[in-house]
Design a protein around this motif. Structure first.
Motif, PDB file in Angstrom:
ATOM      1  N   TYR A 285     119.067 -59.196   8.027  1.00  0.00           N
ATOM      2  CA  TYR A 285     119.216 -58.411   6.810  1.00  0.00           C
ATOM      3  C   TYR A 285     119.917 -59.289   5.773  1.00  0.00           C
ATOM      4  O   TYR A 285     120.775 -60.097   6.114  1.00  0.00           O
ATOM      5  CB  TYR A 285     120.041 -57.144   7.078  1.00  0.00           C
ATOM      6  CG  TYR A 285     119.459 -56.282   8.167  1.00  0.00           C
ATOM      7  CD1 TYR A 285     118.437 -55.394   7.893  1.00  0.00           C
ATOM      8  CD2 TYR A 285     119.911 -56.381   9.479  1.00  0.00           C
ATOM      9  CE1 TYR A 285     117.877 -54.603   8.897  1.00  0.00           C
ATOM     10  CE2 TYR A 285     119.358 -55.596  10.480  1.00  0.00           C
ATOM     11  CZ  TYR A 285     118.361 -54.723  10.178  1.00  0.00           C
ATOM     12  OH  TYR A 285     117.816 -53.946  11.165  1.00  0.00           O
TER      13      TYR A 285
ATOM     14  N   VAL B 164     124.385 -58.804   4.136  1.00  0.00           N
ATOM     15  CA  VAL B 164     125.223 -57.992   5.019  1.00  0.00           C
ATOM     16  C   VAL B 164     125.874 -58.910   6.047  1.00  0.00           C
ATOM     17  O   VAL B 164     125.310 -59.941   6.418  1.00  0.00           O
ATOM     18  CB  VAL B 164     124.441 -56.874   5.744  1.00  0.00           C
ATOM     19  CG1 VAL B 164     123.884 -55.873   4.769  1.00  0.00           C
ATOM     20  CG2 VAL B 164     123.354 -57.432   6.624  1.00  0.00           C
TER      21      VAL B 164
ATOM     22  N   GLU C   5     127.632 -55.309  10.070  1.00  0.00           N
ATOM     23  CA  GLU C   5     126.734 -54.403   9.349  1.00  0.00           C
ATOM     24  C   GLU C   5     125.300 -54.563   9.840  1.00  0.00           C
ATOM     25  O   GLU C   5     124.572 -53.572   9.962  1.00  0.00           O
ATOM     26  CB  GLU C   5     126.808 -54.643   7.845  1.00  0.00           C
ATOM     27  CG  GLU C   5     128.130 -54.250   7.215  1.00  0.00           C
ATOM     28  CD  GLU C   5     128.245 -54.693   5.764  1.00  0.00           C
ATOM     29  OE1 GLU C   5     128.843 -53.953   4.978  1.00  0.00           O
ATOM     30  OE2 GLU C   5     127.732 -55.784   5.426  1.00  0.00           O
ATOM     31  N   ALA C   6     124.886 -55.788  10.126  1.00  0.00           N
ATOM     32  CA  ALA C   6     123.531 -56.041  10.638  1.00  0.00           C
ATOM     33  C   ALA C   6     123.358 -55.395  12.015  1.00  0.00           C
ATOM     34  O   ALA C   6     122.313 -54.796  12.299  1.00  0.00           O
ATOM     35  CB  ALA C   6     123.263 -57.543  10.717  1.00  0.00           C
TER      36      ALA C   6
ATOM     37  N   GLN D 154     124.976 -52.787  13.095  1.00  0.00           N
ATOM     38  CA  GLN D 154     124.933 -51.345  12.876  1.00  0.00           C
ATOM     39  C   GLN D 154     123.563 -50.909  12.351  1.00  0.00           C
ATOM     40  O   GLN D 154     123.023 -49.888  12.769  1.00  0.00           O
ATOM     41  CB  GLN D 154     126.035 -50.904  11.905  1.00  0.00           C
ATOM     42  CG  GLN D 154     126.121 -49.402  11.728  1.00  0.00           C
ATOM     43  CD  GLN D 154     126.425 -48.651  13.015  1.00  0.00           C
ATOM     44  OE1 GLN D 154     127.311 -49.038  13.774  1.00  0.00           O
ATOM     45  NE2 GLN D 154     125.686 -47.580  13.281  1.00  0.00           N
ATOM     46  N   LEU D 155     122.973 -51.700  11.446  1.00  0.00           N
ATOM     47  CA  LEU D 155     121.635 -51.380  10.937  1.00  0.00           C
ATOM     48  C   LEU D 155     120.594 -51.420  12.049  1.00  0.00           C
ATOM     49  O   LEU D 155     119.744 -50.535  12.148  1.00  0.00           O
ATOM     50  CB  LEU D 155     121.246 -52.346   9.814  1.00  0.00           C
ATOM     51  CG  LEU D 155     121.927 -52.126   8.469  1.00  0.00           C
ATOM     52  CD1 LEU D 155     121.651 -53.292   7.526  1.00  0.00           C
ATOM     53  CD2 LEU D 155     121.465 -50.826   7.843  1.00  0.00           C
TER      54      LEU D 155
ATOM     55  N   HIS E 223     121.172 -50.996  15.202  1.00  0.00           N
ATOM     56  CA  HIS E 223     121.485 -49.850  16.058  1.00  0.00           C
ATOM     57  C   HIS E 223     120.895 -48.565  15.474  1.00  0.00           C
ATOM     58  O   HIS E 223     120.267 -47.785  16.195  1.00  0.00           O
ATOM     59  CB  HIS E 223     123.005 -49.721  16.206  1.00  0.00           C
ATOM     60  CG  HIS E 223     123.451 -48.488  16.906  1.00  0.00           C
ATOM     61  ND1 HIS E 223     123.549 -48.413  18.267  1.00  0.00           N
ATOM     62  CD2 HIS E 223     123.789 -47.269  16.436  1.00  0.00           C
ATOM     63  CE1 HIS E 223     123.951 -47.204  18.612  1.00  0.00           C
ATOM     64  NE2 HIS E 223     124.107 -46.480  17.514  1.00  0.00           N
ATOM     65  N   ASP E 224     121.083 -48.353  14.180  1.00  0.00           N
ATOM     66  CA  ASP E 224     120.574 -47.142  13.529  1.00  0.00           C
ATOM     67  C   ASP E 224     119.046 -47.078  13.577  1.00  0.00           C
ATOM     68  O   ASP E 224     118.470 -46.006  13.792  1.00  0.00           O
ATOM     69  CB  ASP E 224     121.053 -47.063  12.079  1.00  0.00           C
ATOM     70  CG  ASP E 224     122.556 -46.836  11.969  1.00  0.00           C
ATOM     71  OD1 ASP E 224     123.193 -46.483  12.981  1.00  0.00           O
ATOM     72  OD2 ASP E 224     123.097 -47.043  10.860  1.00  0.00           O
ATOM     73  N   ARG E 225     118.403 -48.221  13.383  1.00  0.00           N
ATOM     74  CA  ARG E 225     116.939 -48.247  13.444  1.00  0.00           C
ATOM     75  C   ARG E 225     116.442 -47.962  14.857  1.00  0.00           C
ATOM     76  O   ARG E 225     115.476 -47.209  15.053  1.00  0.00           O
ATOM     77  CB  ARG E 225     116.416 -49.598  12.947  1.00  0.00           C
ATOM     78  CG  ARG E 225     116.641 -49.801  11.458  1.00  0.00           C
ATOM     79  CD  ARG E 225     116.215 -51.166  11.005  1.00  0.00           C
ATOM     80  NE  ARG E 225     114.765 -51.257  11.005  1.00  0.00           N
ATOM     81  CZ  ARG E 225     114.100 -52.399  10.850  1.00  0.00           C
ATOM     82  NH1 ARG E 225     114.741 -53.536  10.690  1.00  0.00           N
ATOM     83  NH2 ARG E 225     112.787 -52.398  10.868  1.00  0.00           N
TER      84      ARG E 225
END
Length: 166
Positions: A27, A30, A34-35, A37-38, A40-42
């Motif tokens: 990403y 970031v 943060e990467a 977490q992104l 993980h969220d995806r």
């Protein structure tokens, strides 16, 4: 308390499945946390989609709607077969998310552009790839539905000896 499966276990297997896909993990602007977490969220979004698909599938031996997305846990212990099925379906859901981009790509080119460069082959190859994934996952899901989830044995078999006198 019954055994449960943590989402994190499924995420780790999913990450291994797509480890070569740089777009999933990289990403811009970031930091590393943060990467992570992104990603993980995806992955969680894909997993929830798959659990919803399986929840609406009839004749399954477990209730795939038995999960807590806040605690990130399934209310039952998954089998290796279920783990593979979930990961394969997560991969399909992830790959299908690019299908709308193909449509936008097709619209952005004029007929003169297409005479020089035609994305049709690439688009068709990707759509064929998705169709193959879908077919393979439907076969795997059907096979899963017809077997005992713990033993792997077929639920119903044909007794051929009953037909010996015919």
């Amino acid at each position: 308390m019954t055994d449960m499966t943590k989402f994190e276990y499924l995420f780790e297997r999913f990450y291994r499945r797509i480890e070569k896909d740089e777009e999933f993990f990289n990403y811009y602007n970031v930091n590393m946390s943060e990467a992570i977490q992104l990603a993980h969220d995806r992955a969680k979004g894909c997993l929830i989609d798959v659990l919803d698909i399986l929840s609406s599938t009839s004749n399954l031996q477990v209730d795939f709607s038995d999960y807590d997305d806040e605690a990130e846990i399934l209310g039952f212990k998954t089998t290796p077969t279920e783990n593979k099925l979930i990961i394969d379906l997560m991969f399909q859901v992830y790959m299908e998310r690019d299908l709308p981009l193909l449509h936008a790509f097709k619209i952005n080119f004029t007929p003169s552009d297409l005479s020089v460069f035609s994305p049709a082959n690439e688009r068709n190859s990707y759509e064929d790839f998705i169709a193959r994934l879908d077919k393979n996952n439907k076969i795997a899901l059907d096979d899963y539905k017809n077997r005992d989830r713990l033993t792997g044995k077929l639920k119903k078999t044909i007794n051929y000896t009953a037909f010996m006198d015919i």
